[in-house]
Enzyme design. Structure first.
Site, mmCIF file in Angstrom:
data_model
loop_
_atom_site.group_PDB
_atom_site.id
_atom_site.type_symbol
_atom_site.label_atom_id
_atom_site.label_comp_id
_atom_site.label_asym_id
_atom_site.label_seq_id
_atom_site.Cartn_x
_atom_site.Cartn_y
_atom_site.Cartn_z
ATOM 1 N N CYS A 1 0.815 -1.231 0.000
ATOM 2 C CA CYS A 1 0.000 0.000 0.000
ATOM 3 C C CYS A 1 0.842 1.271 0.000
ATOM 4 C CB CYS A 1 -0.924 -0.001 1.212
ATOM 5 S SG CYS A 1 -1.997 -1.418 1.249
ATOM 6 N N HIS B 1 -3.180 6.959 3.109
ATOM 7 C CA HIS B 1 -3.639 5.648 2.635
ATOM 8 C C HIS B 1 -5.028 5.394 3.224
ATOM 9 C CE1 HIS B 1 -4.062 1.611 1.564
ATOM 10 N NE2 HIS B 1 -3.672 1.060 2.699
ATOM 11 N N ASN C 1 -10.376 -0.056 0.781
ATOM 12 C CA ASN C 1 -8.908 -0.018 0.674
ATOM 13 C C ASN C 1 -8.502 -0.600 -0.679
ATOM 14 O OD1 ASN C 1 -6.162 -0.495 0.845
ATOM 15 N ND2 ASN C 1 -6.239 -1.429 2.887
HETATM 16 N N1 ACO Z 1 -18.225 -8.720 10.384
HETATM 17 C C1 ACO Z 1 -18.616 -9.091 11.599
HETATM 18 N N2 ACO Z 1 -17.756 -9.482 12.553
HETATM 19 C C2 ACO Z 1 -16.453 -9.512 12.233
HETATM 20 C C3 ACO Z 1 -15.972 -9.156 10.965
HETATM 21 C C4 ACO Z 1 -16.918 -8.755 10.016
HETATM 22 N N3 ACO Z 1 -16.578 -8.358 8.762
HETATM 23 N N4 ACO Z 1 -14.640 -9.275 10.961
HETATM 24 C C5 ACO Z 1 -14.274 -9.693 12.181
HETATM 25 N N5 ACO Z 1 -15.373 -9.852 12.952
HETATM 26 C C6 ACO Z 1 -15.461 -10.293 14.325
HETATM 27 C C7 ACO Z 1 -14.277 -11.100 14.742
HETATM 28 O O1 ACO Z 1 -14.449 -12.453 14.386
HETATM 29 C C8 ACO Z 1 -14.295 -10.893 16.240
HETATM 30 O O2 ACO Z 1 -15.266 -11.758 16.807
HETATM 31 P P1 ACO Z 1 -14.976 -12.473 18.221
HETATM 32 O O3 ACO Z 1 -14.791 -11.366 19.195
HETATM 33 O O4 ACO Z 1 -16.189 -13.295 18.420
HETATM 34 O O5 ACO Z 1 -13.721 -13.269 18.003
HETATM 35 C C9 ACO Z 1 -14.823 -9.465 16.415
HETATM 36 O O6 ACO Z 1 -15.459 -9.146 15.164
HETATM 37 C C10 ACO Z 1 -13.744 -8.453 16.669
HETATM 38 O O7 ACO Z 1 -12.686 -8.677 15.740
HETATM 39 P P2 ACO Z 1 -11.428 -7.801 15.757
HETATM 40 O O8 ACO Z 1 -10.420 -8.326 14.774
HETATM 41 O O9 ACO Z 1 -10.982 -7.589 17.182
HETATM 42 O O10 ACO Z 1 -12.018 -6.424 15.209
HETATM 43 P P3 ACO Z 1 -11.326 -5.025 15.167
HETATM 44 O O11 ACO Z 1 -12.140 -4.085 15.962
HETATM 45 O O12 ACO Z 1 -9.859 -5.105 15.445
HETATM 46 O O13 ACO Z 1 -11.485 -4.612 13.645
HETATM 47 C C11 ACO Z 1 -10.311 -4.543 11.554
HETATM 48 C C12 ACO Z 1 -10.929 -5.423 12.621
HETATM 49 C C13 ACO Z 1 -11.389 -3.642 10.980
HETATM 50 C C14 ACO Z 1 -9.745 -5.419 10.469
HETATM 51 C C15 ACO Z 1 -9.214 -3.674 12.194
HETATM 52 O O14 ACO Z 1 -8.365 -4.477 12.977
HETATM 53 C C16 ACO Z 1 -8.407 -2.952 11.172
HETATM 54 O O15 ACO Z 1 -8.900 -2.119 10.458
HETATM 55 N N6 ACO Z 1 -7.090 -3.213 11.119
HETATM 56 C C17 ACO Z 1 -6.235 -2.603 10.143
HETATM 57 C C18 ACO Z 1 -6.450 -3.264 8.846
HETATM 58 C C19 ACO Z 1 -5.679 -2.548 7.775
HETATM 59 O O16 ACO Z 1 -5.627 -1.346 7.736
HETATM 60 N N7 ACO Z 1 -5.053 -3.284 6.932
HETATM 61 C C20 ACO Z 1 -4.263 -2.620 5.963
HETATM 62 C C21 ACO Z 1 -4.079 -3.490 4.898
HETATM 63 S S1 ACO Z 1 -3.167 -2.506 3.846
HETATM 64 C C22 ACO Z 1 -2.214 -3.445 2.856
HETATM 65 O O17 ACO Z 1 -1.027 -3.266 2.862
HETATM 66 C C23 ACO Z 1 -2.901 -4.530 1.999
#
Ligand code: ACO
Length: 332
Positions: A120, A259, A289
């Protein structure tokens, strides 16, 4: 043009901007039809409402559309381009490189070609590389960021696939006696704990030569929480360092183009820099994203809305797999 040899006068001119967002729109409700998720969960955690899919078509087809748009906007012929650079983490082939596919499609017959793989952070890093090439003697660079994340996302993994979309953006770059500053960094990771990676069969980041099966399909995997923690520190660090190099205060930046990974990451980074969200451009709600393509798509939107004014100072700041991160400041 006379080039003054100091860093603040060895900048770049963005002579043309183009982008391509595929027409197929996928809403949070659409995803909730096949996954255990909801609009409420996705929007409140990420700021994403819709994203666009390239419908299984190759990534380079988007790169070509964006490149044509940038050439048209620059009002130059492809034959005038002497370098085509593509940044992508989702190439259709290991080789030929995507830049050569774009070169052929647009007719940039006099160009050299280079692909950059920086996930990214690719648009930020590519601006820095392109600027170096301009000052080593190349005159017009076509720089494209194109990402087809949907070819690699795991649509059974609700924690990752809801985040991503496909798009491409492109710029034509030339030398200009304007301000430019960059701060590129990386925090290496071990293959045992890569944080953000493509899984190859059951092997994490296995070298391609170890895989002989035709059925290998890379799937993007990520430790969302670790990426989040990294991003909210990395983006402010890079933006501050680039401002210092430019001799600018953060308040002298007219617009930050970050980003578009997650609106909460962007808001937290802005807060930590002490800047209001009115100084930060986002379109994550519409596109999700799209990795390195996010920033040039933002730039094209700003250009088409007439919001880019001569003398404006823009700060591009991003992070990605690697873990790579960085910021580039340019004067329009
Ligand atoms: N819908 C419903 N529930 C979900 C979903 C979904 N789409 N995804 C995860 N959950 C659930 C999980 O299973 C978990 O359930 P549990 O508590 O029963 O185990 C709960 O929601 C909480 O999951 P977390 O992973 O703790 O959720 P979090 O609040 O951390 O949000 C997220 C997840 C949105 C992915 C966040 O961590 C994030 O944005 N991280 C950064 C991601 C990012 O920017 N990546 C960049 C990629 S860039 C590149 O280089 C490709």
């Amino acid at each position: 043009m006379k080039i003054v040899m100091n860093d603040n006068n060895r900048g770049i001119k963005i002579a043309g901007i183009g982008s391509f967002v595929p027409p197929l729109t996928v809403t949070n409700e659409d995803l909730a039809g096949t996954l255990d998720t909801s609009d409420e969960w996705i929007y409140s955690r990420t700021g994403i409402k819709t994203r666009h899919y390239n419908g299984g078509k190759p990534n380079y087809t988007m790169a070509v559309e964006a490149a044509r748009g940038a050439l048209e906007n620059a009002n130059i012929s492809a034959a005038e381009i002497d370098y085509v650079i593509v940044t992508t983490s989702t190439p259709d082939f290991l080789y030929p490189i995507t830049a050569c596919l774009v070169q052929n499609a647009v007719g940039a017959v006099n160009a050299a070609c280079l692909d950059i793989s920086m996930a990214c952070t690719g648009f930020v890093g590519g601006l820095d590389v392109a600027r170096g090439l301009l000052y080593s003697g190349y005159n017009k660079i076509l720089f494209v960021a194109s990402e087809c994340l949907t070819l690699h996302a795991d649509f059974k993994d609700r924690a990752t696939c809801v985040l991503f979309g496909d798009s491409a953006g492109a710029v034509v770059l030339e030398r200009a006696g304007k301000l430019f500053a960059s701060c590129m960094k990386a925090k290496g990771v071990s293959p045992e704990a890569p944080v953000l990676y493509y899984k190859m069969n059951n092997m994490i980041n296995a070298p391609f030569c170890e895989n002989n099966s035709d059925s290998i399909l890379p799937r993007l995997q990520m430790d969302g929480k670790e990426v989040y923690k990294f991003a909210v520190d990395a983006m402010p660090e890079a933006a501050k360092a680039a401002c210092e190099k430019a001799g600018l205060g953060l308040d002298e930046i007219d617009l930050f183009i970050p980003h578009q990974a997650n609106i909460r990451i962007v808001q937290t980074a802005a807060k930590s820099l002490g800047i209001g969200m009115d100084k930060v451009y986002t379109n994550i709600e519409k596109y999700g994203n799209t990795s390195s393509a996010c920033m040039p798509v933002c730039l094209d939107e700003l250009n088409k809305a007439g919001r880019l004014k001569e003398g404006m100072k823009l700060c591009f700041v991003g992070f990605g797999a690697g873990l790579t991160y960085g910021a580039v400041i340019i004067e329009i």
